[in-house]
Design an enzyme around this catalytic site. Structure first.
Site, PDB file in Angstrom:
ATOM      1  N   HIS A 134       0.860  -1.187   0.000  1.00 25.09           N
ATOM      2  CA  HIS A 134       0.000   0.000   0.000  1.00 25.09           C
ATOM      3  C   HIS A 134       0.896   1.237   0.000  1.00 25.09           C
ATOM      4  CE1 HIS A 134       1.058   0.195   4.213  1.00 25.09           C
ATOM      5  NE2 HIS A 134       0.538  -1.001   4.437  1.00 25.09           N
ATOM      6  N   GLY A 148       1.829   3.163   2.184  1.00 21.42           N
ATOM      7  CA  GLY A 148       2.831   3.202   3.257  1.00 21.42           C
ATOM      8  C   GLY A 148       4.134   2.574   2.779  1.00 21.42           C
ATOM      9  N   HIS A 149       4.046   1.349   2.245  1.00 15.27           N
ATOM     10  CA  HIS A 149       5.236   0.692   1.704  1.00 15.27           C
ATOM     11  C   HIS A 149       5.890   1.552   0.619  1.00 15.27           C
ATOM     12  CE1 HIS A 149       2.701  -2.947   2.856  1.00 15.27           C
ATOM     13  NE2 HIS A 149       3.821  -3.177   3.526  1.00 15.27           N
ATOM     14  N   GLN A 190       6.933 -15.102  12.490  1.00 13.35           N
ATOM     15  CA  GLN A 190       6.523 -13.945  13.285  1.00 13.35           C
ATOM     16  C   GLN A 190       5.019 -13.930  13.550  1.00 13.35           C
ATOM     17  OE1 GLN A 190       8.157 -11.266  10.191  1.00 13.35           O
ATOM     18  NE2 GLN A 190       6.432  -9.942  10.614  1.00 13.35           N
ATOM     19  N   GLN A 220       7.205   3.789  10.463  1.00 13.20           N
ATOM     20  CA  GLN A 220       6.972   4.261  11.838  1.00 13.20           C
ATOM     21  C   GLN A 220       5.695   3.660  12.423  1.00 13.20           C
ATOM     22  OE1 GLN A 220       8.706   5.755  14.023  1.00 13.20           O
ATOM     23  NE2 GLN A 220       7.067   6.042  15.507  1.00 13.20           N
ATOM     24  N   ASP A 248       4.957   0.595  12.650  1.00 17.46           N
ATOM     25  CA  ASP A 248       5.480  -0.455  13.523  1.00 17.46           C
ATOM     26  C   ASP A 248       6.609   0.142  14.357  1.00 17.46           C
ATOM     27  OD1 ASP A 248       3.950  -2.858  12.422  1.00 17.46           O
ATOM     28  OD2 ASP A 248       4.800  -1.985  10.621  1.00 17.46           O
TER      29      ASP A 248
END
Lengths: 281, 281
Positions: free
Chosen positions: B34, B36-37, B61, B148, B150
């Site tokens: 998305h 963000g990436h 994870q 940020q 995460d």
């Protein structure tokens, strides 16, 4: 020979070497070098363009009641030996820089780290794998050479390298022995005259194990019993363990078949000595 | 754009780039990209010669009751987005190759990994640090960019890089939000229409926290109480945690002073969403 203390500087040098297509061979040590270490440097010299040796007595691989404080150190003698061997770079970092404020990361190889020496030295291998991961990230070698005397360490490091995808070839150099068979070790200096004499029984018992196996003995328990008998005959010896294990998972074997590591750890006074052989049936 | 599946091949490419003095920027992702990436890729493009993006939905994870199986995947769409962004190399490894037989090594950042999200997702950060260490050894980047959103992950990775001496600069890219303030996340796709509407309350509550602090509120408990009240007003919300912590040790703070991370995790149906702000008083 250059002596490098700063981590950043070592990384710059390694980056430069790699850019110039030089291969880096790495021999990590805790110093107080003997012929065992020097034989590993020979291997690194042969297999790579530039040899880096590190000397770092790593506090985190010693237990609270172990010999960190007394571990023998002689930097000037080590430097002389390294120069004679044609070592290009000595990496000699400061413990405070290696473990800076707030340090809290650990690299751990499960299972393999809690058997054999790991059963007695609970946090030892976690300390080893963590510092070796750090040293690999600092020295950035193409190959790294470890001694077969620390058989379990070599197996654990190989596993770590595979699991974490370090692009480093791990070489194991054979055990180098004194004329009477005692495996070379920086800790041999702890031995009194009598203990030094008695300590030769370790290799004698391993040779006897090999002889028994060559003669057809297949039961691990019989081999170990004989080794125990021999070592116990020495008054200054206090056995930690004698084990026959497979060389991949370090699991105790009942029968000697395929590749088997026969490993012994034994105290002589305050010295804890280890030795081993690998047999292939 | 090249798609590389083989670990060895990726290492060869990275070695070649470094020999040719090209800097490598790295953006590790789990795919289903998305904005963000994409903003992280913009940062990597700007700061390095070659950008490598990895897509790997890392099984280790995810907890046993988490969404590994359902995690959204759309490789073809991702590839198209990456090509449009001018990404040079997509690293897309196979899980069986990443975790081969006998895999047993873990990288763990103590303390920081067991608070906040780590309190609910017990093994999550061990999985993250282990796979990121692996990816760093495979991609060999000069810089790596993390989001940020995460926040805890970014702080843990920075600590790992420092502690293990990875020669990699870690960059944190700002949170990218939908028009109504919801932080972008691959998991937003799980939300029903009502949950999607309710989920905007996370950022609303963080903005309210910021406003309170700007107006002089110094007690963390009062800020958290107000956030809790706001989020609880939404029927589909089930709060996991709301915490105010320092940005180094992630320790709960009583008073908002210095740099403080205000972080929230909240379930909306089966989606567990996180969001945060950093205030500096």
């Amino acid at each position: 020979m250059k002596t490098i203390k700063k981590i950043k500087r070592m990384q710059e040098i390694s980056d430069g070497l790699r850019r110039n297509k030089k291969t880096i061979g790495f021999v990590p040590t805790m110093g107080f070098l003997h012929k065992g270490h020097l034989s590993l440097i020979d291997i690194a010299n042969k297999m790579s363009d530039v040899t880096v040796v590190s000397i770092f007595v790593n506090p985190t691989q010693f237990g609270p009641n172990e010999d960190f404080g007394n571990y023998p150190r002689d930097l000037e003698r080590d430097k002389k030996l390294l120069r004679e061997k044609g070592c290009s770079i000595l990496f000699y970092p400061d413990a405070k820089k290696m473990y800076n404020e707030g340090f809290r990361t650990e690299v751990y190889v499960k299972g393999l780290s809690k058997v054999l020496c790991g059963a007695t030295r609970k946090t030892h291998f976690k300390g080893v794998t963590t510092v070796v991961a750090k040293l690999f990230n600092i020295v950035k070698p193409d190959i790294a050479v470890f001694g077969q005397k620390d058989a379990q360490q070599a197996i654990i490091i190989k596993r770590m390298v595979k699991d974490l995808n370090y692009n480093i070839k791990i070489i194991t150099g054979p055990i180098i022995r004194e004329d009477d068979g005692l495996a070379m070790s920086s800790r041999n200096i702890y031995l009194t005259k009598q203990q030094r004499k008695d300590a030769t029984i370790l290799y004698e018992s391993l040779k006897e194990a090999k002889r028994m196996i060559s003669n057809g003995e297949a039961k691990a328990s019989r081999v170990i019993k004989q080794m125990k008998k021999m070592i116990s005959s020495k008054k200054t010896a206090r056995i930690d363990y004698i084990k026959a294990v497979d060389t991949k998972e370090l699991k105790t074997v009942k029968y000697i078949k395929g590749e088997v590591l026969i490993a012994v750890a034994c105290y002589f006074g305050r010295a804890r000595l280890i030795d081993n052989i690998i047999v292939n049936v």
